[in-house]
Design a protein around this motif. Structure first.
Motif, PDB file in Angstrom:
ATOM      1  N   ASP A  38       0.831  -1.204   0.000  1.00 28.98           N
ATOM      2  CA  ASP A  38       0.000   0.000   0.000  1.00 28.98           C
ATOM      3  C   ASP A  38       0.865   1.254   0.000  1.00 28.98           C
ATOM      4  OD1 ASP A  38      -2.367  -1.431   0.001  1.00 28.98           O
ATOM      5  OD2 ASP A  38      -2.486  -1.506   2.182  1.00 28.98           O
ATOM      6  N   LEU A  39       1.944   1.219   0.773  1.00 26.24           N
ATOM      7  CA  LEU A  39       2.834   2.378   0.856  1.00 26.24           C
ATOM      8  C   LEU A  39       3.575   2.586  -0.462  1.00 26.24           C
ATOM      9  CD1 LEU A  39       3.441   4.405   3.085  1.00 26.24           C
ATOM     10  CD2 LEU A  39       5.489   3.082   3.638  1.00 26.24           C
ATOM     11  N   ALA A  40       4.026   1.499  -1.076  1.00 26.64           N
ATOM     12  CA  ALA A  40       4.738   1.617  -2.354  1.00 26.64           C
ATOM     13  C   ALA A  40       3.817   2.152  -3.444  1.00 26.64           C
ATOM     14  CB  ALA A  40       5.302   0.260  -2.762  1.00 26.64           C
ATOM     15  N   MET A 212      -1.100   9.109   3.889  1.00 28.82           N
ATOM     16  CA  MET A 212      -1.719   9.431   5.176  1.00 28.82           C
ATOM     17  C   MET A 212      -2.732   8.381   5.640  1.00 28.82           C
ATOM     18  SD  MET A 212      -0.179  12.145   6.141  1.00 28.82           S
ATOM     19  CE  MET A 212      -1.180  12.835   7.445  1.00 28.82           C
ATOM     20  N   MET A 213      -3.620   7.959   4.753  1.00 28.80           N
ATOM     21  CA  MET A 213      -4.684   7.051   5.171  1.00 28.80           C
ATOM     22  C   MET A 213      -4.133   5.706   5.631  1.00 28.80           C
ATOM     23  SD  MET A 213      -7.904   6.716   5.754  1.00 28.80           S
ATOM     24  CE  MET A 213      -8.882   7.896   4.828  1.00 28.80           C
ATOM     25  N   ALA A 366     -12.075  -1.146   3.062  1.00 26.93           N
ATOM     26  CA  ALA A 366     -12.517  -1.417   4.432  1.00 26.93           C
ATOM     27  C   ALA A 366     -11.696  -0.630   5.443  1.00 26.93           C
ATOM     28  CB  ALA A 366     -12.438  -2.914   4.731  1.00 26.93           C
ATOM     29  N   TYR A 367     -10.354  -0.636   5.293  1.00 28.01           N
ATOM     30  CA  TYR A 367      -9.552   0.081   6.289  1.00 28.01           C
ATOM     31  C   TYR A 367      -9.682   1.592   6.142  1.00 28.01           C
ATOM     32  CZ  TYR A 367      -5.354   1.124   3.325  1.00 28.01           C
ATOM     33  OH  TYR A 367      -4.474   1.593   2.378  1.00 28.01           O
ATOM     34  N   ALA A 419      -6.643  13.178   2.863  1.00 29.33           N
ATOM     35  CA  ALA A 419      -6.484  11.786   2.434  1.00 29.33           C
ATOM     36  C   ALA A 419      -7.775  10.997   2.307  1.00 29.33           C
ATOM     37  CB  ALA A 419      -5.556  11.056   3.419  1.00 29.33           C
ATOM     38  N   GLY A 420      -8.856  11.415   2.994  1.00 31.03           N
ATOM     39  CA  GLY A 420     -10.013  10.535   2.959  1.00 31.03           C
ATOM     40  C   GLY A 420     -11.341  11.180   3.269  1.00 31.03           C
ATOM     41  N   LEU A 421     -11.545  12.439   2.861  1.00 30.52           N
ATOM     42  CA  LEU A 421     -12.807  13.102   3.150  1.00 30.52           C
ATOM     43  C   LEU A 421     -13.984  12.360   2.528  1.00 30.52           C
ATOM     44  CD1 LEU A 421     -14.096  15.505   4.560  1.00 30.52           C
ATOM     45  CD2 LEU A 421     -13.818  16.835   2.453  1.00 30.52           C
TER      46      LEU A 421
END
Length: 480
Positions: A38-40, A212-213, A366-367, A419-421
């Motif tokens: 996910d980070l990559a 960020m998320m 989901a996360y 990051a996730g509004l």
């Protein structure tokens, strides 16, 4: 300001080393095993390291806020109680409902990662979101619900096993990753592995935002660690343990997520199967490595899943006690388990699991929802920290606590906005039925009206956000 209770702590309580260990083990879940890919996908190593620094400071401020509130208001039970104490019952409901949403949405994330891990042995489950995976995850979910409904809680032995299964694979992975680390690969395209130029592709700021998320997700649960301060031998150890524990967590997270950039290219890491650590370690040492990480991860998830099956039901019970939900949500069976809340939560998990058949990246979705829901709760925690400190600004240490609260508040608000509004807007949909239950609980408790004028105003804003999210879904602006 409310006085600290038992400033000298608990003579039979937890010492500093054990407190630090509690912070680390209670915060590490399934996220770290899938973190690297996910980070990559989000960033190159340079921007990722900057993002870790920002998130580390923000989460530290949140933890110190929680630690301060635990000591200043030991009379409050449940994280959502800070919202109620500071801003009224409706705020308490909003915070508690968000915490409940986060808890069971986290179980959906557990389900997808666990099935992907089992997929290492049985390829039919490899995607984690096909029909066989969802059916198997459903069986596991209902089995855990049945166990909790029988009054069986996570015993110390089970927690010890889960802790070992979390930490031994992680430390083994980190040691091998250090041994196989290639400095030239890591530094050759430090700021943008895909384009090879500092200014090429996505800018550094965009890459940091993209991190960020996923980084905030791996710290979900940090509030449980901060709450342990009430059980410390010395109250002074609580804040120290929070700082040391978070530094240990950051070290583990940074090493586990960034070292693979020195073993595989960013493109290879971004496209590897989830959970990424399983397949990276398999590539490093052979099949035994994948088996080793997979077994540890499966046991770890089952232990965490058991705890997180109890958490949403316990949250509803506490909210019922505060008359924020109707009595049925807190009704207990002969084993003192809240059966109605457990079954309701299991039904919702079941429905959400089936929707994953139509979701492109089930685990990420989901996360992301889980993180967005709990950030609502965290924002209220920081806001109450600010309010409490401001009310007693002339007392020693209050100005420092005010600054800590302000940084925690700004981090949560800015982080989730950037990051996730869209995920917060999606969570608003789930608030609509909850508001009905809240209004009914208030009416049953003797309130003269369903909602006050200010509560109707807030409800209108939440409904508007829910409508906007549906529109954005229909037009494709929000992808699931």
């Amino acid at each position: 300001m409310e006085k600290d209770v038992n400033l000298n702590g608990n003579a039979n309580g937890i010492g500093l080393p054990a407190l630090v260990a509690t912070v680390v083990t209670s915060s590490i879940g399934s996220g770290i095993f899938a973190l690297t890919s996910d980070l990559a996908h989000a960033a190159s190593p340079g921007p990722a390291l900057i993002a870790w620094l920002i998130v580390g400071v923000g989460i530290l401020m949140l933890s110190l806020s929680l630690n301060n509130l635990v000591m200043k208001r030991p009379d409050l039970e449940g994280v959502f109680a800070y919202a109620e104490a500071g801003f009224g019952q409706y705020a308490g409901f909003i915070s508690g409902w968000g915490y409940w949403l986060s808890a069971w949405l986290g179980n959906v994330a557990f389900a997808t990662v666990m099935m992907s891990s089992i997929g290492y042995f049985f390829p039919i489950f490899k995607s984690g979101q096909n029909l066989p995976s969802i059916l198997a995850a459903s069986i596991a979910s209902w089995a855990l619900t049945y166990i909790v409904n029988q009054g069986v809680e996570s015993a110390a032995i089970l927690n010890a096993i889960v802790t070992i299964c979390k930490l031994i694979p992680l430390f083994t992975f980190i040691v091998v990753a250090i041994i196989l680390f290639k400095g030239n690969l890591f530094t050759s395209m430090f700021w943008n592995n895909l384009s090879g130029h500092f200014d090429g592709g996505q800018g550094v700021g965009t890459q940091i935002k993209n991190c960020m998320m996923v980084m905030m997700w791996v710290f979900v649960g940090i509030e449980g660690a901060a709450m342990m301060s009430s059980r410390a031998k010395k109250k002074s150890d609580a804040g120290r343990a929070t700082i040391l524990g978070l530094l240990c967590l950051l070290l583990i997270y940074v090493l586990a997520s960034v070292l693979p950039y020195g073993y595989l290219t960013r493109g290879e890491l971004a496209t590897i199967h989830q959970p990424a650590m399983v397949y990276i370690f398999n590539d490093m040492v052979g099949n035994w490595g994948g088996i080793f990480i997979s077994i540890g991860l499966i046991i770890s998830i089952l232990g965490s899943w058991l705890s997180w099956t109890m958490l949403p039901a316990e949250t509803m019970r506490l909210m019922t006690n505060r008359k924020l939900l109707p009595p049925i949500f807190g009704r207990e069976n002969k084993h003192r388990a809240p059966t109605f809340s457990l079954v309701l939560t299991a039904v919702l998990i079941q429905l959400f699991l089936f929707t994953l058949l139509f979701t492109e990246k089930a685990y990420n979705f989901a996360y992301s929802l889980c993180t967005a829901a709990i950030v609502i709760c965290y924002i209220f925690v920081a806001a109450y920290q600010i309010k409490l400190s401001w009310q007693h600004i002339h007392e020693k240490g209050s100005f420092k606590q005010l600054v800590i609260g302000l940084i925690a508040f700004l981090f949560q608000v800015v982080g989730i906005t950037l990051a996730g509004l869209q995920y917060v807007l999606l969570c608003f949909i789930a608030y609509i039925p909850g508001i009905f239950f809240y209004a009914k609980a208030r009416k049953d408790a003797g309130a003269t009206q369903w909602l006050s004028k200010s509560e109707w105003a807030m409800t209108s804003l939440i409904a508007l956000g829910a409508i906007v999210s549906v529109v954005l879904l229909v037009v494709g602006k929000i992808s699931v």
